[in-house]
Scaffold this motif. Structure first.
Motif, short mmCIF file in Angstrom:
data_model
loop_
_atom_site.label_atom_id
_atom_site.label_comp_id
_atom_site.label_asym_id
_atom_site.label_seq_id
_atom_site.Cartn_x
_atom_site.Cartn_y
_atom_site.Cartn_z
N VAL A 237 4.23 12.64 1.74
CA VAL A 237 4.71 11.32 1.32
C VAL A 237 3.99 10.97 0.01
O VAL A 237 2.78 11.19 -0.09
N HIS A 238 4.73 10.46 -0.96
CA HIS A 238 4.12 10.14 -2.25
C HIS A 238 4.33 8.67 -2.62
O HIS A 238 5.35 8.08 -2.25
N PRO A 239 3.39 8.10 -3.41
CA PRO A 239 3.64 6.77 -3.94
C PRO A 239 4.77 6.83 -4.96
O PRO A 239 5.01 7.89 -5.55
N ALA B 102 0.82 -1.22 0.00
CA ALA B 102 0.00 0.00 0.00
C ALA B 102 0.85 1.27 0.00
O ALA B 102 0.50 2.26 -0.66
N ILE C 96 2.25 2.21 -3.31
CA ILE C 96 1.19 2.43 -4.31
C ILE C 96 0.32 3.65 -3.99
O ILE C 96 -0.19 4.31 -4.89
N THR C 97 0.15 3.96 -2.69
CA THR C 97 -0.70 5.11 -2.35
C THR C 97 -0.04 6.09 -1.38
O THR C 97 -0.61 7.12 -1.07
N GLY C 98 1.15 5.76 -0.89
CA GLY C 98 1.74 6.53 0.21
C GLY C 98 1.50 5.81 1.53
O GLY C 98 2.30 5.85 2.43
N GLY C 99 0.31 5.19 1.63
CA GLY C 99 0.00 4.31 2.76
C GLY C 99 -0.01 5.01 4.10
O GLY C 99 -0.31 6.21 4.21
N ILE C 100 0.30 4.26 5.14
CA ILE C 100 0.24 4.79 6.50
C ILE C 100 1.12 6.04 6.68
O ILE C 100 0.68 7.03 7.28
N ALA D 242 1.61 8.34 4.72
CA ALA D 242 0.92 9.47 4.09
C ALA D 242 -0.20 10.02 4.98
O ALA D 242 -0.80 11.05 4.65
N LEU D 243 -0.48 9.35 6.09
CA LEU D 243 -1.47 9.91 7.02
C LEU D 243 -1.00 11.26 7.55
O LEU D 243 -1.78 12.05 8.05
#
Ligand code: SF4
Ligand code: SF4
Ligand code: FES
Lengths: 227, 235
Positions: free
Chosen positions: A181-183, A133, A136-140, A142-143
């Motif tokens: 934070v970026h994917p 994750a 692919i999305t930045g994930g945790i 990126a919170l």
């Protein structure tokens, strides 16, 4: 498995261990996992003298959970090691990535060092895979994207309970943190995505065996999840 | 002799007044959708249900069925477009599924699984959106809102309370709460209200359920939304 709306399958075909034999008569095509690595399902057979597929892996802004899940393929690792050799990974402790067939990147991009590592992987790996994750999305990590970075640092290093003389680390060797934070696909081109937090070992195994067998990787419904 | 349309070559009966979506669901044909719920008046905003009707694209949840329509639904081209729409929904909000209590029961995620979305593809906006935790029993996390307006419709038409509304346009669209303070805790919204049950995402959730059903044992972990929404009806 490749991103279907535009990113397309990877442009560089994997070098085949036995040269240009057609799909079906390739060296991994006829053997099962049980024969190769005693694991479940279909898999890979020893490549003999053929050149091994070279794989590099790294964790950027991740928790190493995807790497743990990779190790979770258990005894199938032995079968895998007949076919592949590892370049830079947390397992080999090689510090820089050399020319590889497959690069597997866990974690998103949260600081300047992540960008350097990611670019090194893209430059050296014919096929780049985003795993998990965070990649692919930045994930945790990126919170924190909607919080002020300075507030975050203060909270963690100064105000958090149990800290004595808390101060924000400022050693010049520490990489410059980014405000978001970026994917990884927002920084380099990515050929394949393997979602999950982490992807289960069986999904990683299916993905790798598909790739090593020269097939377009495809996950069954229950293997594809974002959590 | 009842009237019929065809969907991907299959003959599907309909009654006057039914939309293509109504007819499809009644016959167990899945057309991907997010803002539609058969219990409420169609909104026609997510466009996921777009089908090709006699050569032109139309939203099947608002398009009335009429005799002999030739509908294409499950085609690679339409599914590619649907996947792109879902990817846009992911990047325009903050959908970090591993940290979301709704994961595994979320229709947005389930449609992404159905369409085999391997990544959100587009650059993330990471917008700043407000969380409203003021209500003792209900959490409103706008980071996960897709502005489908189902809670608005349910609160107005089923609960008779008008708690929610959409305001603004385009990127500035946001979900607002009908109280002087603008906070959920100051409304008459009850945990049992229909508005709280219909949210397809993790934007509007009952508090206190958390992970009582663990990740991995939730509905879309094992069942495709196609089967859930055509077999067992809507949750
Ligand atoms: S609302 Fe759905 S898609 Fe969004 S984070 Fe939660 S589970 Fe994921
Ligand atoms: S809160 Fe849920 S039901 Fe309401 S508009 Fe947002 S996504 Fe739709
Ligand atoms: S379901 Fe028809 S537009 Fe959303």
């Amino acid at each position: 498995m490749s991103e279907r709306s535009g990113r397309g399958p990877h442009p560089i075909p994997l070098p085949h261990p036995q040269g240009a034999s057609p799909p079906g008569s390739r060296c991994f095509a006829a053997t099962t996992a049980r024969q190769a690595g005693e694991g479940e399902g279909e898999a890979v057979s020893p490549a003999g003298d053929a050149k091994k597929i070279r794989i590099a892996t790294c964790s950027l802004a991740g928790c190493f959970g995807c790497h743990m899940s990779l190790l979770d393929i258990d005894e199938r690792l032995f079968g895998l090691l007949e076919l592949v050799e590892f370049d830079r990974t947390p397992l080999t402790d090689i510090k820089h990535c050399g020319p590889c067939d497959i690069g597997i990147v866990e974690g998103g991009v949260c600081n300047a060092e992540n960008v350097h590592v990611l670019k090194e992987f893209r430059k050296n790996c014919k096929v780049l895979v985003a795993i998990g994750a965070c990649a692919i999305t930045g994930g945790i990590p990126a919170l924190r994207n909607n919080l002020d970075l300075w507030d975050c640092f203060q909270e963690v290093y100064c105000y958090e309970g149990g800290l004595e003389c808390g101060q924000i680390p400022d050693d010049p060797e520490l990489p410059l943190p980014f405000d978001k934070v970026h994917p990884i696909y927002e920084v380099v081109k990515v050929d394949y995505f393997l979602p999950g937090c982490p992807p289960p070992a069986d999904a990683i195994w299916k993905f790798l065996t598909d790739l090593l067998n020269g097939r377009e990787p495809k996950l069954d419904y229950e293997m594809l999840h974002f959590d | 002799m009842s009237k019929t349309i065809t969907i991907d070559g299959l003959t599907v009966p309909f009654r006057d007044g039914q939309t293509i979506m109504d007819a499809a669901l009644a016959s167990g044909v899945y057309i991907p959708h997010l803002c539609h719920n058969p219990e409420f008046k169609p909104h026609g905003s997510c466009k996921l249900c777009t089908v090709n009707v006699n050569g032109r694209n139309a939203a099947s949840c608002t398009m009335p069925a009429t005799e002999g329509l030739q509908v294409l639904n499950d085609t690679a081209e339409l599914n590619d477009e649907r996947r792109a729409l879902v990817q846009m929904l992911f990047v325009e909000g903050n959908h970090l599924c591993p940290s979301c209590e709704k994961s595994g029961n979320c229709q947005l995620q389930a449609v992404a699984y159905y369409l085999e979305m391997m990544s959100p593809h587009y650059n993330h906006f990471y917008p700043t959106r407000e969380v409203d935790a003021s209500h003792p029993g209900i959490l409103l996390d706008r980071n996960r809102c897709i502005y489908c307006e189902l809670c608005v419709r349910a609160s107005r038409d089923a609960d008779g309370k008008n708690v929610f509304g959409l305001t603004g346009r385009g990127m500035a669209t946001t979900l607002i709460v009908n109280s002087a303070s603008g906070r959920l805790g100051d409304t008459t919204l009850a945990v049992t209200d229909k508005a709280v049950q219909v949210c397809p995402t993790g934007a509007l959730m009952k508090k206190g359920l958390a992970y009582t059903v663990p990740i991995g044992r939730r509905i879309f972990d094992h069942h495709s939304i196609k089967d859930v929404q055509t077999g067992g009806g809507h949750e």
